[in-house]
Design a protein around this motif. Structure first.
Motif, PDB file in Angstrom:
ATOM      1  N   ILE A 172       6.251   3.046  -7.050  1.00 40.33           N
ATOM      2  CA  ILE A 172       6.355   1.833  -6.755  1.00 40.33           C
ATOM      3  C   ILE A 172       6.993   1.914  -5.598  1.00 40.33           C
ATOM      4  CG2 ILE A 172       8.434   0.867  -7.067  1.00 40.33           C
ATOM      5  CD1 ILE A 172       8.997   1.778  -9.759  1.00 40.33           C
ATOM      6  N   TRP A 173       7.338   2.752  -4.610  1.00 39.71           N
ATOM      7  CA  TRP A 173       7.556   2.874  -2.870  1.00 39.71           C
ATOM      8  C   TRP A 173       6.289   2.731  -2.663  1.00 39.71           C
ATOM      9  CZ3 TRP A 173      11.925   2.178  -0.532  1.00 39.71           C
ATOM     10  CH2 TRP A 173      11.679   2.233   0.455  1.00 39.71           C
ATOM     11  N   GLU A 174       5.079   3.048  -2.874  1.00 33.81           N
ATOM     12  CA  GLU A 174       4.408   3.224  -2.485  1.00 33.81           C
ATOM     13  C   GLU A 174       3.221   1.712  -2.867  1.00 33.81           C
ATOM     14  OE1 GLU A 174       2.535   4.454  -0.205  1.00 33.81           O
ATOM     15  OE2 GLU A 174       4.507   5.749   0.122  1.00 33.81           O
ATOM     16  N   HIS A 175       3.908   1.194  -3.891  1.00 33.47           N
ATOM     17  CA  HIS A 175       3.149  -0.138  -4.607  1.00 33.47           C
ATOM     18  C   HIS A 175       3.948  -1.426  -3.679  1.00 33.47           C
ATOM     19  CE1 HIS A 175       3.592  -3.663  -6.822  1.00 33.47           C
ATOM     20  NE2 HIS A 175       4.621  -4.083  -7.088  1.00 33.47           N
ATOM     21  N   GLY A 176       5.416  -0.712  -2.917  1.00 30.04           N
ATOM     22  CA  GLY A 176       6.011  -1.873  -2.598  1.00 30.04           C
ATOM     23  C   GLY A 176       5.314  -2.129  -0.639  1.00 30.04           C
ATOM     24  N   ARG A 177       4.388  -0.209  -0.730  1.00 36.26           N
ATOM     25  CA  ARG A 177       3.910  -0.905   0.628  1.00 36.26           C
ATOM     26  C   ARG A 177       2.946  -1.566   0.348  1.00 36.26           C
ATOM     27  NH1 ARG A 177       5.279   3.478   4.282  1.00 36.26           N
ATOM     28  NH2 ARG A 177       5.400   4.954   2.847  1.00 36.26           N
ATOM     29  N   ASN A 178       1.907  -1.725  -0.051  1.00 38.01           N
ATOM     30  CA  ASN A 178       0.865  -2.018  -0.208  1.00 38.01           C
ATOM     31  C   ASN A 178       1.645  -3.468  -0.319  1.00 38.01           C
ATOM     32  OD1 ASN A 178      -1.856  -1.708  -1.061  1.00 38.01           O
ATOM     33  ND2 ASN A 178      -1.278  -3.026  -2.922  1.00 38.01           N
TER      34      ASN A 178
END
Length: 111
Positions: A39-45
């Motif tokens: 989910i953190w990487e989703h946010g970065r995206n």
């Protein structure tokens, strides 16, 4: 408050643009081990998409409903769908999504 005339409304309506509204839902892997990192990487995206001018508005939905977030893309529905299909949280099954055409006025902002 200023008077809103019919002429003003007609000129504004002539400028309406179609965007792509994304609704994010809990997926079958929501809450699974390691999902916070994805989910953190989703946010970065999402931040990358915002910087590229493709994701105008984004944000999580607070609480514990099945609806987890929303976003408005300045792309076609087809491009927004392709973007979401490539998202790490979608690919991992943490979220699912729906995309709808959404009409609004260019330049609209959040306070």
């Amino acid at each position: 408050m200023a008077e809103i005339t019919d002429e003003y409304m007609q000129s504004e309506i002539a400028n309406i643009k179609v965007y792509a509204l994304c609704l994010l839902h809990k997926g079958p892997a929501y809450g699974s081990e390691g999902s916070e990192k994805i989910i953190w990487e989703h946010g970065r995206n999402n931040f990358k998409l915002r910087e590229a001018g493709k994701l105008c508005v984004m944000g999580p939905i607070p609480g514990d409903s099945e609806l987890r977030g929303t976003g408005i893309f300045s792309t076609s529905v087809e491009e927004a769908t392709a973007i979401m299909e490539a998202d790490p949280a979608i690919q991992a099954g943490i979220f699912t999504f729906e995309i709808y055409p959404f009409r609004s006025f260019p330049g609209s902002t959040l306070p």
